[in-house]
Write an enzyme that holds these catalytic residues in place. Sequence first.
Site, mmCIF file in Angstrom:
data_model
loop_
_atom_site.group_PDB
_atom_site.id
_atom_site.type_symbol
_atom_site.label_atom_id
_atom_site.label_comp_id
_atom_site.label_asym_id
_atom_site.label_seq_id
_atom_site.Cartn_x
_atom_site.Cartn_y
_atom_site.Cartn_z
ATOM 1 N N CYS A 319 0.827 -1.207 0.000
ATOM 2 C CA CYS A 319 0.000 0.000 0.000
ATOM 3 C C CYS A 319 0.863 1.260 0.000
ATOM 4 O O CYS A 319 0.335 2.371 0.116
ATOM 5 C CB CYS A 319 -0.955 0.009 1.197
ATOM 6 S SG CYS A 319 -0.124 -0.050 2.805
ATOM 7 N N GLU A 353 -2.144 1.062 -4.501
ATOM 8 C CA GLU A 353 -1.772 -0.296 -4.108
ATOM 9 C C GLU A 353 -1.002 -0.891 -5.277
ATOM 10 O O GLU A 353 -1.343 -0.635 -6.441
ATOM 11 C CB GLU A 353 -3.033 -1.117 -3.837
ATOM 12 C CG GLU A 353 -2.826 -2.311 -2.949
ATOM 13 C CD GLU A 353 -3.121 -2.028 -1.479
ATOM 14 O OE1 GLU A 353 -3.006 -2.966 -0.685
ATOM 15 O OE2 GLU A 353 -3.452 -0.875 -1.156
#
EC number: 2.1.1.35
Length: 367
Positions: A319, A353
């Site tokens: 992330c 992401e």
Amino acid sequence: MSYSAFDPSTYSTQLAEKQQRLRELLAPFNAPEPEVFESPRLNYRLRAEFRLWREGEDRHYAMFAPGDKHTPILLEDFPIASQRINDLMPRLKAAWADSVLGFKLFQVEFLTTLSGEALITLCYHRPLKDDWQAAAKRLADDLGVSLVGRSKGQRLVIGQDFVTEELSIAGQSYSYRQPEGAFTQPNGTVNLKMLHWAYDALGQREDDLLELYCGNGNFTLPLSRRVRQVLATEISKTSVNAALANLDDNGIDNIRLVRLSAEELTQALNGVRPFRRLEGIDLAAYQFGTIFVDPPRAGMDVDTCELARRFPRILYISCNPETLAQNIAQLQDTHRISRCALFDQFPYTHHMESGVLLERRGEMFMG
């Protein structure tokens, strides 16, 4: 997300900028061109949290720009949130006009699923008594949701304190309990794309998988079909309990789940110290071929990176592309990037992401 940044007409440009940023971060490692997985422009977010802001006799859903807790952005709807959340917002607002439900209510949280379930958490600056429970039960029945009431030292549940998501990956259906207050992937559509990508990148294996930071088993369940057996770790008690329930609900028996941090598991595998939570698990019996990691924004610590180096394949969901690049820099002398991907979980923000498959250079024995 800064609400002013929400503009669907700019989506393609913003996504192209993220793609270029990821390309530049991974360029020193000779990464292939990233596969790009778009988000829906609207109604993609399955979770939302609002403060309540009073103007005269009226209260409104409110959000705030980062760093500014005094200038509310008042909302009647929230177009990035799921359609279910948008449908519930005005009905809930009408309900809090009831003094029992609305008195000293200061925050509302929604949790929904692609399969249509919804859980609403109501947060109060007062004790909740029997009259609140009776009113909340009527509201939950009317809205077709579960409700959680929270105040200092209290947590009252009307219905269930979780929702159940239903996902299909590679022709197999999975159900996932997603508890109130626990982490879940916010963008359900992109999460599905991540699961399919990871399933494909892992491939069919005849060895075992080690997974760190497994959460509620989001990736664990489908990836277990690709390997002989899985050892998965997670430190959050809430997530561990949800993952265990998910294993049971889906009838999966080739996964062992242990409540250990990545650092603790590294110590166990290196023989630094024993852990009672590993009692009955023979680590030496596993034939690990792949390690799967989905770490927090800080990425993997140095020792966990060194542990990952021992595996022929590292499947890494990140992330934070900056810490991903830092971890790859530590691993690049033994591993190369064979696949990479951009998953646009967070449209209209700079966050992204990403995923990489790292494979060991040459033929090296796993020590």
